[in-house]
Design an enzyme around this catalytic site. Structure first.
Site, mmCIF file in Angstrom:
data_model
loop_
_atom_site.group_PDB
_atom_site.id
_atom_site.type_symbol
_atom_site.label_atom_id
_atom_site.label_comp_id
_atom_site.label_asym_id
_atom_site.label_seq_id
_atom_site.Cartn_x
_atom_site.Cartn_y
_atom_site.Cartn_z
ATOM 1 N N ASN A 9 47.339 43.893 45.279
ATOM 2 C CA ASN A 9 46.093 42.987 45.429
ATOM 3 C C ASN A 9 46.714 41.572 45.300
ATOM 4 O O ASN A 9 47.232 41.127 44.174
ATOM 5 C CB ASN A 9 45.187 43.303 44.237
ATOM 6 C CG ASN A 9 44.011 42.234 44.235
ATOM 7 O OD1 ASN A 9 43.803 41.553 45.281
ATOM 8 N ND2 ASN A 9 43.670 42.315 43.183
ATOM 9 N N LYS A 11 45.381 38.837 45.783
ATOM 10 C CA LYS A 11 44.642 37.887 45.207
ATOM 11 C C LYS A 11 44.309 36.628 45.976
ATOM 12 O O LYS A 11 44.845 36.667 47.210
ATOM 13 C CB LYS A 11 44.814 37.546 43.703
ATOM 14 C CG LYS A 11 44.941 38.832 42.777
ATOM 15 C CD LYS A 11 44.882 38.503 41.502
ATOM 16 C CE LYS A 11 45.088 39.657 40.587
ATOM 17 N NZ LYS A 11 44.701 39.534 39.228
ATOM 18 N N HIS A 95 36.148 44.135 42.416
ATOM 19 C CA HIS A 95 37.364 43.826 41.595
ATOM 20 C C HIS A 95 36.529 42.994 40.333
ATOM 21 O O HIS A 95 35.717 42.234 40.489
ATOM 22 C CB HIS A 95 38.334 42.982 42.280
ATOM 23 C CG HIS A 95 39.736 42.693 41.399
ATOM 24 N ND1 HIS A 95 39.696 41.685 40.332
ATOM 25 C CD2 HIS A 95 40.891 43.442 41.360
ATOM 26 C CE1 HIS A 95 41.053 41.731 39.866
ATOM 27 N NE2 HIS A 95 41.588 42.737 40.280
ATOM 28 N N GLU A 97 37.740 40.329 38.977
ATOM 29 C CA GLU A 97 37.478 38.766 39.224
ATOM 30 C C GLU A 97 36.024 38.601 40.209
ATOM 31 O O GLU A 97 35.676 37.281 39.729
ATOM 32 C CB GLU A 97 38.833 38.297 39.615
ATOM 33 C CG GLU A 97 40.028 38.184 38.755
ATOM 34 C CD GLU A 97 41.399 38.671 39.412
ATOM 35 O OE1 GLU A 97 41.545 38.370 40.783
ATOM 36 O OE2 GLU A 97 42.305 38.835 38.701
ATOM 37 N N GLU A 167 40.444 49.788 36.092
ATOM 38 C CA GLU A 167 40.956 48.724 35.615
ATOM 39 C C GLU A 167 40.444 48.094 34.235
ATOM 40 O O GLU A 167 39.160 47.288 34.570
ATOM 41 C CB GLU A 167 41.077 47.416 36.574
ATOM 42 C CG GLU A 167 41.561 47.735 37.898
ATOM 43 C CD GLU A 167 42.159 46.835 38.699
ATOM 44 O OE1 GLU A 167 43.234 46.640 38.924
ATOM 45 O OE2 GLU A 167 41.448 45.852 39.203
ATOM 46 N N GLY A 173 46.281 40.838 34.617
ATOM 47 C CA GLY A 173 46.634 39.407 34.637
ATOM 48 C C GLY A 173 46.942 38.869 33.246
ATOM 49 O O GLY A 173 47.407 37.744 32.976
ATOM 50 N N SER A 213 48.225 44.967 34.692
ATOM 51 C CA SER A 213 49.636 44.661 34.378
ATOM 52 C C SER A 213 50.699 45.726 34.459
ATOM 53 O O SER A 213 51.358 45.765 33.744
ATOM 54 C CB SER A 213 49.557 44.041 33.067
ATOM 55 O OG SER A 213 48.739 42.812 32.796
HETATM 56 C C1 PEP Z 1 44.611 43.318 39.795
HETATM 57 O O1 PEP Z 1 44.449 42.414 40.169
HETATM 58 O O2 PEP Z 1 43.894 44.254 40.052
HETATM 59 C C2 PEP Z 1 45.735 43.568 38.824
HETATM 60 C C3 PEP Z 1 45.695 44.822 38.148
HETATM 61 O O3 PEP Z 1 46.453 42.651 38.457
HETATM 62 P P1 PEP Z 1 47.688 42.384 37.348
HETATM 63 O O4 PEP Z 1 48.588 43.568 37.795
HETATM 64 O O5 PEP Z 1 48.261 41.045 37.712
HETATM 65 O O6 PEP Z 1 47.083 42.558 36.101
#
Ligand code: PEP
Length: 251
Positions: A9, A11, A95, A97, A167, A173, A213
């Site tokens: 992803n 972003k 997501h 975000e 998630e 992040g 992460s």
């Molecule tokens: C994501 O954006 O879905 C995500 C898991 O980000 P990150 O791996 O940076 O935590």
């Protein structure tokens, strides 16, 4: 056997020229890694370039969101039909975000999911608890409820084109990762919810990713867990070497 899916992803990162350079570099690095499906979900303006650059490789391209209407007065939005025509195969929906910064609710996530599936896209449906919910001990209830609400009205046939990305919001992040045991347990709760909604066979088939992460250092342990069938990767998907290491961990 369910498929392992490693999806990036991006972003709000990468311009079209950076997209072309990235995929041109990545394609030979992941060639032949066929034990998982490899997907890059990229900003809308990068999709056409990504599709072109990924031609002939095992990299699949997706978008990061989709609107639920077929067309109309929704300034700034993108429809599922538009995504299909430009060559996207996948789309991320829900997501955290989008939920946190752009007011998306389980209701709109559900509408987007249904619109994407009706157009023939594969959906990566994101859900997960926030830190306070985990600390309050209600993670299982939260992910189960989100699974039910986000998939309301999705048929068993359509479910075959759904991947769920678990998630935990506190891990996205932040550099904090769920332990492999936490990831496995909560992905297991989601699978149980799918079994209750669609039956055991559908629950055994559905790919449930972990996201939060995930990186080249922790992917192997997370992916080794029974209920973790892949990863949705943010930060580490922006570097070809790190993303390839995660693909290798899945292979
Ligand atoms: C994501 O954006 O879905 C995500 C898991 O980000 P990150 O791996 O940076 O935590």
């Amino acid at each position: 056997m369910r498929r392992t899916v490693i999806a990036g992803n991006w972003k709000m990162n990468m311009t079209p020229s950076q997209t072309k350079a990235f995929i041109t570099e990545l394609a030979p690095m992941v060639a032949g890694k066929d034990k998982c499906d490899i997907v890059l979900c990229v900003p809308f303006v990068d999709i056409a370039t990504a599709v072109e650059a990924a031609k002939g490789s095992n990299i699949h391209i997706g978008a990061e969101n989709v609107h639920f209407a077929e067309s109309g007065a929704y300034t700034g939005e993108i429809s599922a039909k538009m995504l299909c025509e430009i060559g996207a195969e996948y789309v991320i929906v829900g997501h955290s975000e989008r939920r946190t910064y752009f007011g998306e609710t389980d209701e709109t996530v559900n509408l987007r999911t249904k619109a994407a599936l009706a157009a023939g896209l594969k959906v990566i449906l994101c859900l997960g608890e926030v830190k306070e919910q985990r600390l309050a001990g209600i993670t299982d209830e939260i992910v189960s409820m989100q699974t039910k609400l986000d998939l309301a009205g999705v048929s068993a046939e359509e479910l075959k084109n759904v991947i769920i990305a678990y998630e935990p919001v506190w891990a996205i992040g932040t550099g904090l990762t769920a332990t492999p045991e936490q990831a496995d347990e909560t992905c297991g709760v989601i699978r149980k919810t799918i079994a209750a909604l669609y039956g055991e066979a559908a629950a055994e088939q559905i790919t449930i990713q972990y996201g939060g992460s995930m990186n080249d250092g922790n992917a192997k342990e997370l992916l080794a867990k029974t209920h973790v069938d892949g990863g949705l990767i943010g930060g580490a998907s922006l570097k070809t070497d790190k993303f390839t290491a995660i693909v290798n961990a899945a292979n």
